[in-house]
Design a protein around this motif. Sequence first.
Motif, mmCIF file in Angstrom:
data_model
loop_
_atom_site.group_PDB
_atom_site.id
_atom_site.type_symbol
_atom_site.label_atom_id
_atom_site.label_comp_id
_atom_site.label_asym_id
_atom_site.label_seq_id
_atom_site.Cartn_x
_atom_site.Cartn_y
_atom_site.Cartn_z
ATOM 1 N N THR A 38 0.834 -1.204 0.000
ATOM 2 C CA THR A 38 0.000 0.000 0.000
ATOM 3 C C THR A 38 0.869 1.254 0.000
ATOM 4 O O THR A 38 1.786 1.384 0.808
ATOM 5 N N VAL A 39 0.561 2.165 -0.916
ATOM 6 C CA VAL A 39 1.233 3.460 -0.969
ATOM 7 C C VAL A 39 0.276 4.499 -0.391
ATOM 8 O O VAL A 39 -0.897 4.556 -0.773
ATOM 9 N N VAL A 40 0.780 5.314 0.534
ATOM 10 C CA VAL A 40 -0.032 6.328 1.206
ATOM 11 C C VAL A 40 0.323 7.695 0.637
ATOM 12 O O VAL A 40 1.481 8.114 0.692
ATOM 13 N N TYR A 41 -0.687 8.385 0.086
ATOM 14 C CA TYR A 41 -0.495 9.716 -0.485
ATOM 15 C C TYR A 41 -1.236 10.753 0.359
ATOM 16 O O TYR A 41 -2.293 10.463 0.927
ATOM 17 N N ASP A 42 -0.684 11.962 0.424
ATOM 18 C CA ASP A 42 -1.437 13.098 0.927
ATOM 19 C C ASP A 42 -2.376 13.532 -0.186
ATOM 20 O O ASP A 42 -1.928 13.940 -1.263
#
Length: 346
Positions: free
Chosen positions: A94-98
């Motif tokens: 999982t990649v977490v973006y603002d």
Amino acid sequence: MQFIDRADIQVAAGKGGDGMVAFRREKYVPAGGPSGGTGGRGGSVFMVAVESLQTLLDFQYNRIFKAEDGKRGAPKNMTGASGDDRTIEVPCGTVVYDAETQAILADLVTPGQTFCVAKGGKGGLGNKCFLTNSNRAPDYAMPGKEGEHKFLRLELKLLAEVGILGMPNAGKSTLISALSAARPKIADYPFTTLVPNLGVVRKPTGDGTVFADIPGLIEGAHEGAGLGYEFLRHIERTRLLLHLIDITDEDPIANYVTIQEELKAYRRGLADKPQILAFNKVDAIDLESEEIANLISRLKEISGAPVLLISAVSRLGLDELMQQVWQKLDEMNEKEAAEQLAVASV
């Protein structure tokens, strides 16, 4: 289980507890003095990667995650209790973006990898902290600070060493079902595969390697045409691409070129990944014909790479295909090990 690989959520860390205004009132303690305690820290929000999850489906129903607020300070210089942290479990990859700045905050790949996505607020100071020689009885305290509040976008990128790609009906699902225990939906019409399928293929040494069957790409996939754009991101983490081409199609060479152009247009290094090319469904044609020989020769000339001939249905040529895959992965492992050794020796 429904496969969801993108979700938008909100996270809110806890507010710090307010400081307290209090004075000592004990008997036999002359002059008393301030004794208000500091507020407790607000809880933080953490994300942790776990192997037990394979999709972001849970975030379709629960989109707001809040940690507990810190407790207010107490008399007798007692600090308030800290708020409980909130831990959110996400699939590995999982990649977490603002969501507001589009900046990448974290890339959670390995099991147990943890990242703080929102920090809790600090507790406010009690009036004891403001005691000075000139102010012996401060009657004020600080409020607790607000915790961080963020809008996040989560994207799941599958963790697979080998990605199988090609046009719709190229036989990708059939191949992964022949190589592994995966049982994807298979039918003779475009876009049978609506979600990526994962299968574990055993090496001769007994180790397992994850293969991903990526839904079919068409021209314009990088711009959102068909299903390709939704799943091109899953190729980003693969180390090796297995490109299947339907040899029975009207123009197999054009299909190959279309896929290559889509990989280049999507960027992010997809076109630079090593590829193994294979003509599929060779059991349905006459390999001795001059037309097929010219077709194979043209693809070798355009790609500059050898072309394998296989049939996923009849399992023709699959042993040679897997030998090529294992050999290529071993070469990549040796190269990466040598590069790491060179960096370590500097």
